[in-house]
Motif scaffolding. Structure first.
Motif, PDB file in Angstrom:
ATOM      1  N   GLY A 104       0.799  -1.225   0.000  1.00  0.00           N
ATOM      2  CA  GLY A 104       0.000   0.000   0.000  1.00  0.00           C
ATOM      3  C   GLY A 104       0.827   1.268   0.000  1.00  0.00           C
ATOM      4  O   GLY A 104       0.372   2.309   0.473  1.00  0.00           O
ATOM      5  N   THR A 153      -2.819   6.761  -7.428  1.00  0.00           N
ATOM      6  CA  THR A 153      -3.608   7.595  -6.519  1.00  0.00           C
ATOM      7  C   THR A 153      -4.598   8.474  -7.268  1.00  0.00           C
ATOM      8  O   THR A 153      -5.077   9.472  -6.739  1.00  0.00           O
ATOM      9  CB  THR A 153      -2.692   8.484  -5.659  1.00  0.00           C
ATOM     10  N   ALA A 171      -4.312  -0.784   2.196  1.00  0.00           N
ATOM     11  CA  ALA A 171      -5.343  -0.454   1.207  1.00  0.00           C
ATOM     12  C   ALA A 171      -6.338  -1.597   1.065  1.00  0.00           C
ATOM     13  O   ALA A 171      -7.553  -1.376   0.926  1.00  0.00           O
ATOM     14  CB  ALA A 171      -4.702  -0.136  -0.144  1.00  0.00           C
ATOM     15  N   ALA A 230      -8.602  -1.772   4.037  1.00  0.00           N
ATOM     16  CA  ALA A 230      -9.661  -0.768   3.890  1.00  0.00           C
ATOM     17  C   ALA A 230     -10.747  -1.239   2.938  1.00  0.00           C
ATOM     18  O   ALA A 230     -11.951  -1.050   3.192  1.00  0.00           O
ATOM     19  CB  ALA A 230      -9.052   0.544   3.396  1.00  0.00           C
ATOM     20  N   GLU A 231     -10.351  -1.869   1.829  1.00  0.00           N
ATOM     21  CA  GLU A 231     -11.340  -2.357   0.868  1.00  0.00           C
ATOM     22  C   GLU A 231     -12.212  -3.445   1.490  1.00  0.00           C
ATOM     23  O   GLU A 231     -13.434  -3.487   1.282  1.00  0.00           O
ATOM     24  CB  GLU A 231     -10.644  -2.877  -0.388  1.00  0.00           C
ATOM     25  N   SER A 277      -7.405   4.323   4.032  1.00  0.00           N
ATOM     26  CA  SER A 277      -7.138   4.618   2.622  1.00  0.00           C
ATOM     27  C   SER A 277      -6.548   6.015   2.454  1.00  0.00           C
ATOM     28  O   SER A 277      -5.694   6.235   1.586  1.00  0.00           O
ATOM     29  CB  SER A 277      -8.418   4.478   1.786  1.00  0.00           C
ATOM     30  N   ARG A 278      -6.956   6.942   3.301  1.00  0.00           N
ATOM     31  CA  ARG A 278      -6.359   8.281   3.261  1.00  0.00           C
ATOM     32  C   ARG A 278      -4.887   8.221   3.653  1.00  0.00           C
ATOM     33  O   ARG A 278      -4.036   8.883   3.060  1.00  0.00           O
ATOM     34  CB  ARG A 278      -7.121   9.207   4.217  1.00  0.00           C
ATOM     35  N   SER A 329      -4.881   5.904  -1.149  1.00  0.00           N
ATOM     36  CA  SER A 329      -5.668   5.070  -2.057  1.00  0.00           C
ATOM     37  C   SER A 329      -7.010   5.758  -2.318  1.00  0.00           C
ATOM     38  O   SER A 329      -7.997   5.541  -1.609  1.00  0.00           O
ATOM     39  CB  SER A 329      -5.885   3.685  -1.434  1.00  0.00           C
ATOM     40  N   ILE A 352     -10.362   3.580  -2.903  1.00  0.00           N
ATOM     41  CA  ILE A 352     -10.993   3.037  -1.694  1.00  0.00           C
ATOM     42  C   ILE A 352     -11.580   4.162  -0.851  1.00  0.00           C
ATOM     43  O   ILE A 352     -12.642   4.007  -0.236  1.00  0.00           O
ATOM     44  CB  ILE A 352      -9.988   2.204  -0.860  1.00  0.00           C
ATOM     45  N   LEU A 353     -10.913   5.304  -0.823  1.00  0.00           N
ATOM     46  CA  LEU A 353     -11.458   6.457  -0.102  1.00  0.00           C
ATOM     47  C   LEU A 353     -12.809   6.850  -0.690  1.00  0.00           C
ATOM     48  O   LEU A 353     -13.775   7.120   0.037  1.00  0.00           O
ATOM     49  CB  LEU A 353     -10.477   7.625  -0.182  1.00  0.00           C
TER      50      LEU A 353
END
Length: 632
Positions: free
Chosen positions: A355, A393, A535, A538-539, A568-569, A573, A576-577
């Motif tokens: 990530g 990104t 990442a 987060a997903e 994600s922030r 990413s 995902i965000l």
């Protein structure tokens, strides 16, 4: 030379001593034992043995590194002959005698970034005390504390360096001192006139240690500065071209410190030694050797990252991450574009799994600016990987969007990577199926004639699954995902395992089997955590939140979306965000908070990458939710 003999303690300051033969006389002088008059004087060591044989005494030999051999011989002789004697020697190098106990003196403790009370740490406290001595009104305040902490960190917590920096507050502000630390030796060039000459400036302090090194040690110290994050002994030997024993000697002399198998320099010492490397005319050669070493490492690691041993190799690359980045950056800036493209291409799988999106995107974008619009000869795959990494990104400008859009058509129709296996995944994710492939059977026909590794075969199985899912064949899609899952698990490959589990979770969600969705998403999240892939964690949190929201648990869904957004922030990413913010908008819509729903959804629409094939469904989902808000 003679400080004092006070009761049971005698301090001998050896800094002014210039020759080995002067060590024993310096101790005699400190003890107050005067030379006798006469044509033949007794040996100084013999006189010391006679004087100390019956005494209980602590003898302190201070600053003995420049006469360490003579100090060691004297200490060994005295300790063997005087049972009541104890010796404390301060030095950058151990005496190396039997019975010696080493007590390393570390720099002053520094506050971590989140410290609530920086003044509770000795480095900051020393700066504050010395600053107040030259500027009585000075105090560490909320307005200057960040700069004070930065100064202390930049100076490695070294007491003398901090004292010299604080003394500059006579004429400079804290902000000015902090801003000038890139030229620390010029900034910290004036100290106490009463101090020993080597303690009057920062440069003199480091130069004293440098001058005590032999030629090979000086070469190693200079060459070692090309490493950004320290070096293993093997890396130092190969890049610096000197035996590892020279490195060990530097560690023994406190020019480098050994931490968890890596040899590091304090930044102040590194800056001084880098100047010496440049003066020797070796900087360019050493940078080339450094980049070559890390290119070889990245190539060697690449295959291992998609096998059972991937955790071991991910950890190894974690330790080398700063140097991998530094090698790409140097190769780019110095115009070694082939080296830079190859380095970046073979780092891509590691960066993706870990990530590391923000830094790698910046490196790739800077490299693309140098390379231009077309791949150099023989580097088509490396160029393609560079474009994809630059887009991680979110596409930031029209030029990059055009490169991304035109990437797949610029490759052969039956394209399968010959060198970069991981490119198979990224091309499909960012640009969709190969040109002319619209059905699972067409994909099978295309890949049937192409020799593929077990990993690529399992990955292609997931590709079949995604295409079958999209064409409305959930049972066949599920079977493909299960086969791929079994293959990845048999290989011990966790990232592919996570991909197949995520496919099964999404398939279950389409069939409104939210219990299965939640179970598969949690499995995928656990694998992502083993990999340290934030990442992907987060997903998976977004998938869990989707299932929770659809089973009537909006509060837990909101919590998971918020955690996903934060992760994600952190890693940059944006896809995902955007997904997390879309979910927060849907939760707000479900509970009737239309204003919050619109805010979250509009933010998600702005964040959603413009040129990615894999986020087409997310764009449609955001548009549908915004339409629902407008229809209320």
């Amino acid at each position: 030379m003679a400080e004092r003999a006070d009761g049971d303690v005698c301090l001998v300051q050896l800094a002014p001593v210039t020759a080995d033969a002067e060590v024993a006389p310096a101790v005699l002088a400190a003890l107050g034992i005067r030379d006798r008059h006469g044509p033949e004087l007794p040996d100084p060591v013999e006189r010391l043995v006679t004087a100390l044989a019956g005494r209980e005494l602590l003898l302190i030999l201070d600053n003995s590194e420049h006469v360490v051999e003579a100090a060691a011989r004297l200490a060994d002789t005295l300790l063997g002959s005087c049972p009541g004697l104890r010796v404390l020697a301060t030095s950058r190098e151990a005496l190396g005698i039997t019975g010696e106990s080493l007590v390393p003196v570390s720099p002053l403790r520094l506050p971590p970034p989140d410290a609530r009370d920086p003044l509770g740490y000795p480095a900051v406290r020393l700066f504050a005390d010395r600053a107040a001595a030259v500027r009585p009104a000075f105090a560490v305040t909320p307005e200057n504390v960040e700069q004070v902490v930065r100064i202390c960190h930049a100076l490695d917590g070294l007491p003398l360096a901090i004292e010299l920096a604080a003394a500059r507050l006579r004429t400079l502000s804290v902000a000015e001192v902090a801003a000038r630390l890139d030229d620390r030796f010029r900034l910290l060039a004036r100290g106490s006139r009463t101090a020993l000459p080597r303690h009057q400036t920062l440069r003199a302090v480091v130069a004293w240690s440098w001058d005590l090194l032999d030629e090979d040690e000086q070469r190693m110290a200079g060459r070692l500065t090309v490493f950004a994050g320290g070096a293993t002994a093997e890396a130092a030997e190969r890049v610096c071209g000197l035996p590892e024993e020279v490195l060990f000697s530097l560690a023994e002399k406190s020019l480098v410190e050994a931490v968890d198998g890596r040899y590091r320099m304090l930044e102040t010492i590194r800056a001084f030694c880098a100047e010496r490397l440049a003066e020797a005319g070796e900087a360019e050669t050493m940078r080339e050797a450094h980049a070559a070493y890390y290119l070889d490492l990245a190539i060697a690691a690449d295959d291992h990252l998609r096998r059972a041993e991937q955790l071991e190799w991910l950890a190894r690359l974690d330790a080398e991450s700063d140097d991998l980045n530094a090698a790409v950056r140097w190769a780019t800036e110095s115009g070694r574009l082939e080296t830079a493209l190859r380095l970046l291409a073979y780092c891509a799988c590691y960066w993706w799994m870990r990530g590391h999106r923000t830094v790698s995107t910046t490196l790739a974008a800077e490299l693309l600016e140098r390379v231009g619009d077309a791949a150099p000869d023989g580097l088509k795959e490396e160029y393609a990987m560079c474009v994809l990494v630059a887009a991680w990104t979110g596409v930031g400008d029209d030029w990059l969007a055009e490169r991304l859009e035109g990437l797949r058509p610029s490759l052969p129709t039956d394209y399968m990577p010959a060198k970069l296996e991981f490119l198979t995944l990224l091309l499909a994710m960012f640009t969709g199926p190969p040109e002319g492939v619209a059905t699972p059977s067409q994909l099978r026909a295309l890949t049937a004639a192409v020799p593929m590794s077990p990993w690529s075969t399992a990955l292609t199985g997931c590709g079949y699954g995604f295409m079958l899912q999209e064409s409305g064949e959930p049972e066949r899609a599920g079977a493909e995902f299960e086969r791929s899952l079994a293959a990845f698990r048999a290989m011990g490959e966790r990232w592919g395992t996570m991909l197949a589990l995520s496919g099964l979770a999404d398939l279950a969600a389409e069939q409104e089997d939210h219990v299965t969705t939640l179970a598969r998403a949690k499995e995928a999240m656990e694998v992502a955590r083993q990999l340290g892939a934030l990442a992907d964690v987060a997903e998976s949190l977004c998938r869990c939140a989707d299932a929770l929201a659809r089973t009537g648990d909006p509060e837990r869904a909101r919590t998971d979306y918020e955690r996903a957004a934060e992760l994600s922030r952190r890693v940059g990413s944006t896809d995902i965000l955007a997904r997390a913010h879309c979910g927060l908008g849907e939760v707000a819509l479900a509970v009737g908070d239309l204003a919050a729903a619109r805010t979250w959804l509009e933010r998600a629409r702005e964040e959603c990458p413009a040129g990615w094939y894999s986020v087409n469904d997310l764009r449609e989902r955001i548009a549908a939710a915004l339409a629902a808000v407008s229809g209320r």
